[in-house]
Design an enzyme around this catalytic site. Structure first.
Site, PDB file in Angstrom:
ATOM      1  N   ASP A 269       0.808  -1.221   0.000  1.00  0.00           N
ATOM      2  CA  ASP A 269       0.000   0.000   0.000  1.00  0.00           C
ATOM      3  C   ASP A 269       0.842   1.271   0.000  1.00  0.00           C
ATOM      4  O   ASP A 269       0.308   2.379   0.054  1.00  0.00           O
ATOM      5  CB  ASP A 269      -0.957   0.011   1.198  1.00  0.00           C
ATOM      6  N   GLY A 270       2.166   1.111  -0.049  1.00  0.00           N
ATOM      7  CA  GLY A 270       3.049   2.271  -0.112  1.00  0.00           C
ATOM      8  C   GLY A 270       3.618   2.684   1.229  1.00  0.00           C
ATOM      9  O   GLY A 270       4.563   3.484   1.273  1.00  0.00           O
ATOM     10  N   GLU A 271       3.050   2.176   2.330  1.00  0.00           N
ATOM     11  CA  GLU A 271       3.618   2.485   3.639  1.00  0.00           C
ATOM     12  C   GLU A 271       4.957   1.768   3.794  1.00  0.00           C
ATOM     13  O   GLU A 271       5.213   0.751   3.160  1.00  0.00           O
ATOM     14  CB  GLU A 271       2.662   2.055   4.751  1.00  0.00           C
TER      15      GLU A 271
ATOM     16  N   ARG B 295      14.093  25.185  -1.290  1.00  0.00           N
ATOM     17  CA  ARG B 295      13.717  26.232  -2.244  1.00  0.00           C
ATOM     18  C   ARG B 295      12.347  26.833  -1.929  1.00  0.00           C
ATOM     19  O   ARG B 295      12.046  27.937  -2.363  1.00  0.00           O
ATOM     20  CB  ARG B 295      13.724  25.674  -3.673  1.00  0.00           C
TER      21      ARG B 295
ATOM     22  N   LYS C  19      19.561  36.281 -16.574  1.00  0.00           N
ATOM     23  CA  LYS C  19      18.612  35.424 -17.279  1.00  0.00           C
ATOM     24  C   LYS C  19      17.190  35.864 -16.960  1.00  0.00           C
ATOM     25  O   LYS C  19      16.929  36.562 -15.972  1.00  0.00           O
ATOM     26  CB  LYS C  19      18.810  33.952 -16.893  1.00  0.00           C
TER      27      LYS C  19
ATOM     28  N   SER D  23      18.650  20.771 -11.377  1.00  0.00           N
ATOM     29  CA  SER D  23      17.434  19.955 -11.413  1.00  0.00           C
ATOM     30  C   SER D  23      17.216  19.436 -12.833  1.00  0.00           C
ATOM     31  O   SER D  23      17.684  18.376 -13.195  1.00  0.00           O
ATOM     32  CB  SER D  23      16.230  20.768 -10.924  1.00  0.00           C
ATOM     33  N   THR D  24      16.529  20.222 -13.664  1.00  0.00           N
ATOM     34  CA  THR D  24      16.315  19.795 -15.050  1.00  0.00           C
ATOM     35  C   THR D  24      17.474  20.206 -15.952  1.00  0.00           C
ATOM     36  O   THR D  24      17.598  19.710 -17.072  1.00  0.00           O
ATOM     37  CB  THR D  24      15.020  20.403 -15.614  1.00  0.00           C
TER      38      THR D  24
END
Length: 346
Positions: free
Chosen positions: A41-43, A99, A201, A237-238
């Site tokens: 269940d993800g727990e 952030r 930028k 990040s990206t």
């Protein structure tokens, strides 16, 4: 009583590095594994493999993506450790949510404030992190925070690499991809004995596209021509901003461009994007485990900070025991005020 280094699920290698460094200075250091089981269940369930009662415990758990899962694991570990350890130091190489340090739009939750309140609620002696995104984010903690800069390690790496390539300091530029990172680029420049530039930028509010101010670079073409540039940031990040910076620098005369950062999140094909922009290489520390983070190791710096905290805490404890009979009431009042913790940056 010894020092137990707990290897959180997100930072097994980092924990081993810290343990190995400390073991050279103290024979009572041991590495303790943290077992993780995730249910259908993800727990998840956390189990500390060995008894740590009465030890000085160093919890090593980064909170890089998947951030929520790694953050919850950190909370679970601290909830157990803080109840049984003599002293607790939390090493969070990459501090997620830093952030989100203010309410940018009406109604937004200041996420790092919530994170800081949870971590500060545990009985820990200090938090160690690297190049946190902002000092404002750290100000929400009410436990002492040690924010360590990895820039000296990156500088040492590039000193050796550029010397091996026959590149002189006068032919090197330290570049910040935006005004916000100017201090970081200047710090790297000071260590490399070169000049620094902070690019300008803008971001299209509709498309999110990044644009570098080419007019500024055009005016600096003579300063850029033939130079080796190092674009340095706290995290990637990206990689969109960095890729555009690399592309612009090469277009305006730089001979070669390297990219360096402390935290290489490298999401959504970031590495390929940066390489397609023309970067010769991407160098990062190992705060976030991935294929570009195997060169610059921050574990020795974390180990040094741990030793400093534990030795200071030990001395403070002895003084506190000698003075406790005369100051218990005032200390109790102070603890109840919820004052901000101290922040040290090295």
């Amino acid at each position: 009583m010894g020092i137990s280094i707990l290897a959180g699920p997100a930072s097994k290698d980092m924990a081993k590095g810290i343990a190995d460094t400390l073991a050279d200075k103290d024979e009572h250091v041991r590495l303790v594994d943290v077992d993780l089981r995730v249910f259908p269940d993800g727990e998840s369930k956390i189990r500390i493999a060995d008894a740590i009662d009465g030890d000085d415990v160093v919890v090593v758990q980064s909170t890089h993506p998947p951030v929520d899962a790694h953050m919850m694991q950190l909370f679970f570990i601290l909830s157990k450790v803080s109840r049984v350890a003599s002293r607790t130091v939390s090493v969070v190489p990459y501090l997620g949510y830093a952030r989100q340090d203010r309410e940018f739009l009406a109604g937004e939750v200041v996420s790092i404030d919530a994170i800081a309140k949870i971590i500060s609620s545990y009985a820990i002696d200090a938090l160690i992190t690297f190049d946190a995104h902002s000092s404002l984010a750290l100000s929400y903690f009410t436990v002492p925070v040690h924010n360590i800069s990895a820039v000296p390690l990156l500088a040492e790496y590039f000193k050796k690499r550029l010397a091996g390539e026959g590149v002189e300091a006068k032919d090197v530029l330290s570049i910040s991809p935006d005004a916000g990172g100017a201090d970081r680029a200047e710090a790297l420049a000071d260590m490399l004995h070169c000049n620094s530039i902070a690019l300008r930028k803008s971001r299209d509010r509709i498309t999110g596209a990044i644009k570098i101010d080419h007019e500024m670079l055009s005016k600096m073409r003579d300063d850029l021509k033939g130079k080796v540039a190092i674009v340095v940031d706290d995290m990637i990040s990206t990689g969109s901003s960095v890729a555009e910076a690399v592309r612009a620098l090469l277009e305006h005369g730089c001979k070669r461009v390297y990219v360096a950062c402390t935290h290489a999140l490298m999401l959504d094909g970031a590495l390929e994007r940066i390489k397609e922009g023309g970067a010769s290489d991407v160098v990062a520390t190992n705060t976030v485990p991935n294929r570009v983070s195997k060169i610059v190791d921050v574990a020795p710096l974390a180990a040094s900070a741990v030793l400093s905290i534990l030795s200071t805490s030990s001395a403070s404890s002895k003084v506190g025991m000698e003075c406790s009979s005369s100051s218990n009431s005032s200390n109790s009042e102070s603890r109840g005020r919820g004052s901000r913790g101290s922040i040290s940056t090295t």
